[in-house]
Design a protein around this motif. Structure first.
Motif, PDB file in Angstrom:
ATOM      1  N   ARG A   1      14.369   8.062  -6.248  1.00 48.24           N
ATOM      2  CA  ARG A   1      14.348   8.441  -5.118  1.00 48.24           C
ATOM      3  C   ARG A   1      13.229  10.044  -4.924  1.00 48.24           C
ATOM      4  NH1 ARG A   1      16.357  13.991  -2.528  1.00 48.24           N
ATOM      5  NH2 ARG A   1      14.553  14.381  -3.878  1.00 48.24           N
TER       6      ARG A   1
ATOM      7  N   HIS B   1      20.757  22.902   4.374  1.00 50.74           N
ATOM      8  CA  HIS B   1      20.686  21.672   3.281  1.00 50.74           C
ATOM      9  C   HIS B   1      20.456  21.108   1.559  1.00 50.74           C
ATOM     10  CE1 HIS B   1      17.199  23.500   2.567  1.00 50.74           C
ATOM     11  NE2 HIS B   1      16.145  22.814   1.590  1.00 50.74           N
TER      12      HIS B   1
ATOM     13  N   ILE C   1      10.757  12.333  -3.751  1.00 51.90           N
ATOM     14  CA  ILE C   1       9.776  13.031  -2.028  1.00 51.90           C
ATOM     15  C   ILE C   1       8.339  13.656  -2.672  1.00 51.90           C
ATOM     16  CG2 ILE C   1      12.249  12.831  -0.810  1.00 51.90           C
ATOM     17  CD1 ILE C   1      12.683  15.184  -1.298  1.00 51.90           C
TER      18      ILE C   1
ATOM     19  N   HIS D   1      21.783  24.871   0.514  1.00 45.88           N
ATOM     20  CA  HIS D   1      21.317  26.197   0.739  1.00 45.88           C
ATOM     21  C   HIS D   1      20.628  26.306   1.937  1.00 45.88           C
ATOM     22  CE1 HIS D   1      18.710  23.371  -1.011  1.00 45.88           C
ATOM     23  NE2 HIS D   1      17.823  23.966  -0.406  1.00 45.88           N
TER      24      HIS D   1
ATOM     25  N   ASP E   1      16.058  27.192   2.618  1.00 48.66           N
ATOM     26  CA  ASP E   1      14.897  27.001   1.913  1.00 48.66           C
ATOM     27  C   ASP E   1      14.284  28.781   2.509  1.00 48.66           C
ATOM     28  OD1 ASP E   1      14.550  24.409   1.019  1.00 48.66           O
ATOM     29  OD2 ASP E   1      13.550  23.496   2.390  1.00 48.66           O
TER      30      ASP E   1
ATOM     31  N   ASN F   1       9.998  15.991  -5.362  1.00 51.79           N
ATOM     32  CA  ASN F   1      11.449  16.237  -6.072  1.00 51.79           C
ATOM     33  C   ASN F   1      11.603  14.280  -6.629  1.00 51.79           C
ATOM     34  OD1 ASN F   1      11.399  18.948  -5.736  1.00 51.79           O
ATOM     35  ND2 ASN F   1      12.961  18.994  -3.622  1.00 51.79           N
TER      36      ASN F   1
ATOM     37  N   SER G   1      21.486  18.019  -1.265  1.00 55.18           N
ATOM     38  CA  SER G   1      21.302  16.652  -2.205  1.00 55.18           C
ATOM     39  C   SER G   1      22.660  16.005  -3.282  1.00 55.18           C
ATOM     40  CB  SER G   1      20.473  16.267  -1.360  1.00 55.18           C
ATOM     41  OG  SER G   1      19.654  16.517  -3.206  1.00 55.18           O
TER      42      SER G   1
ATOM     43  N   LYS H   1      14.371  13.321  -8.508  1.00 53.02           N
ATOM     44  CA  LYS H   1      16.122  12.414  -8.223  1.00 53.02           C
ATOM     45  C   LYS H   1      15.712  10.912  -8.926  1.00 53.02           C
ATOM     46  CE  LYS H   1      18.665  14.197  -4.782  1.00 53.02           C
ATOM     47  NZ  LYS H   1      19.745  14.888  -5.176  1.00 53.02           N
TER      48      LYS H   1
ATOM     49  N   ILE I   1       7.662  16.783  -0.436  1.00 50.07           N
ATOM     50  CA  ILE I   1       7.955  17.993   0.282  1.00 50.07           C
ATOM     51  C   ILE I   1       6.695  18.247   0.765  1.00 50.07           C
ATOM     52  CG2 ILE I   1       9.289  19.953   1.143  1.00 50.07           C
ATOM     53  CD1 ILE I   1      11.256  18.418  -0.930  1.00 50.07           C
TER      54      ILE I   1
ATOM     55  N   ILE J   1      18.941  13.531   1.692  1.00 41.32           N
ATOM     56  CA  ILE J   1      19.333  15.196   1.862  1.00 41.32           C
ATOM     57  C   ILE J   1      19.671  15.198   3.517  1.00 41.32           C
ATOM     58  CG2 ILE J   1      17.790  17.266   3.173  1.00 41.32           C
ATOM     59  CD1 ILE J   1      15.546  16.677   1.537  1.00 41.32           C
TER      60      ILE J   1
ATOM     61  N   TRP K   1      20.636  19.111  -5.363  1.00 42.94           N
ATOM     62  CA  TRP K   1      20.687  20.414  -5.186  1.00 42.94           C
ATOM     63  C   TRP K   1      22.138  20.378  -3.987  1.00 42.94           C
ATOM     64  CZ3 TRP K   1      15.937  23.031  -5.435  1.00 42.94           C
ATOM     65  CH2 TRP K   1      14.917  22.152  -6.273  1.00 42.94           C
TER      66      TRP K   1
HETATM   67  C1  SIN Z   1      16.433  17.102  -2.810  1.00 44.27           C
HETATM   68  O1  SIN Z   1      15.178  17.152  -3.207  1.00 44.27           O
HETATM   69  O2  SIN Z   1      17.321  16.449  -2.431  1.00 44.27           O
HETATM   70  C2  SIN Z   1      16.765  18.572  -2.604  1.00 44.27           C
HETATM   71  C3  SIN Z   1      15.197  19.396  -1.711  1.00 44.27           C
HETATM   72  C4  SIN Z   1      14.690  21.393  -1.135  1.00 44.27           C
HETATM   73  O3  SIN Z   1      16.197  21.468  -1.119  1.00 44.27           O
HETATM   74  O4  SIN Z   1      14.282  21.221  -0.241  1.00 44.27           O
END
Ligand code: SIN
Ligand code: MN
Length: 279
Positions: A229, A218, A231, A109, A111, A96, A220, A98, A233, A143, A106
């Motif tokens: 940023r 979670h 990440i 929600h 997952d 992700n 963001s 960003k 996942i 997040i 985001w």
């Molecule tokens: C994000 O990338 O900030 C959110 C990631 C997610 O919802 O799993």
């Protein structure tokens, strides 16, 4: 590399763990050096923001040798097996992005709502390992998590009509990946659980790893800072929690149906991807 009993207790209580500086600067650099190639490839696995910037790039085990190698590192797979109590496989793997100044939010929600309803995953015996590829601070979109919400089950699973309308000219699964999300947590639900435990903001230096449960609330914010940023996942699912058939399965790159348990590799293996400096 094993989690301690105290870390496991903490995860079971709060639904997440922050492992500060878990990847070395050298390991992080191996991954960030690959990002330009990853972002450049035009593919259905690459999801764009409404402003045209890269939002996410999804991977299967065949897509990228380096990312596949990271997914199999002992220091990720061993803790995932400890927390899920069985061998594991990768249900989903993505970066992700960003991006600086442009990366979108985001919404709140869980997952597992998506993995259950859209993909046929029977139980929330599933978790994310999030590797921070740059420092994440309050400005570039950390997040946010609500501790303890991994224990409340699925909430607010009503599809948002606005999300479905927005993607009517695109594949329907896009409503599960874009800034206008298909299933979101309602304000009343969120405030109820935040009263019990305040939100946590998963900030940390590059190389830190956030581990979090598939049902944890979670979200963001967008990234208005001039710093990216990115990440990575990786979603590990228990091999005892294989997907059931569904009417309209999402593509393999979003929901893997290769349930073979992962074979761990030594942590050093990713160093073989170090790019030689140009002289
Ligand atoms: C994000 O990338 O900030 C959110 C990631 C997610 O919802 O799993
Ligand atoms: Mn999520």
């Amino acid at each position: 590399m094993e989690l301690t009993a105290a870390q496991i207790k903490d995860y079971n209580e709060n639904g997440f763990l922050m492992l500060d500086g878990y990847f070395s600067a050298q390991e992080v650099k191996v991954i960030t050096d690959e990002l330009p190639v990853i972002f450049e490839e035009d593919s259905p696995r690459r999801i764009l923001e409404s402003n045209g910037k890269v939002r996410s790039v999804f991977f299967t085990t065949e897509t990228n040798e380096l990312i596949n190698c990271v997914c199999r590192m002992d220091k990720l797979v061993t803790p995932a097996m400890q927390l899920l109590g069985s061998p594991v496989y990768v249900h989903q793997c993505k970066i992700n992005a960003k991006q600086a100044m442009y990366g979108d939010w985001w919404q709140w929600h869980q997952d597992f709502v998506y993995w259950n309803i859209e993909d046929g995953m029977p139980s929330p015996r599933v978790m994310n390992m999030v590797i921070l590829l740059q420092e994440v601070d309050e400005f570039n979109g950390p997040i946010f998590l609500v501790p303890g919400t991994h224990r409340v089950g699925i909430v607010d699973a009503e599809p948002q009509q606005s999300a479905l309308d927005e993607v009517k000219d695109a594949p329907e699964y896009m409503s599960t990946l874009s800034a206008n999300l298909k299933y979101v947590i309602e304000k009343q639900t969120l405030s109820k659980y935040i009263e019990a435990k305040p939100m946590f903001s998963a900030k940390g230096k590059a190389g830190s790893v956030l581990v979090f449960h598939g049902n944890l609330f979670h979200a963001s914010l967008s990234n208005l800072s001039p710093f990216d940023r990115n990440i990575l996942i990786i979603t590990y699912n228990s091999v005892e929690n294989k997907l059931m058939p569904v009417d309209k399965p999402r593509p393999e790159f979003i929901a893997s149906r290769n349930f073979t348990s992962i074979e761990k590799i030594s942590n050093d293996e990713i160093l073989k991807f170090i790019k030689k400096e140009k002289i």
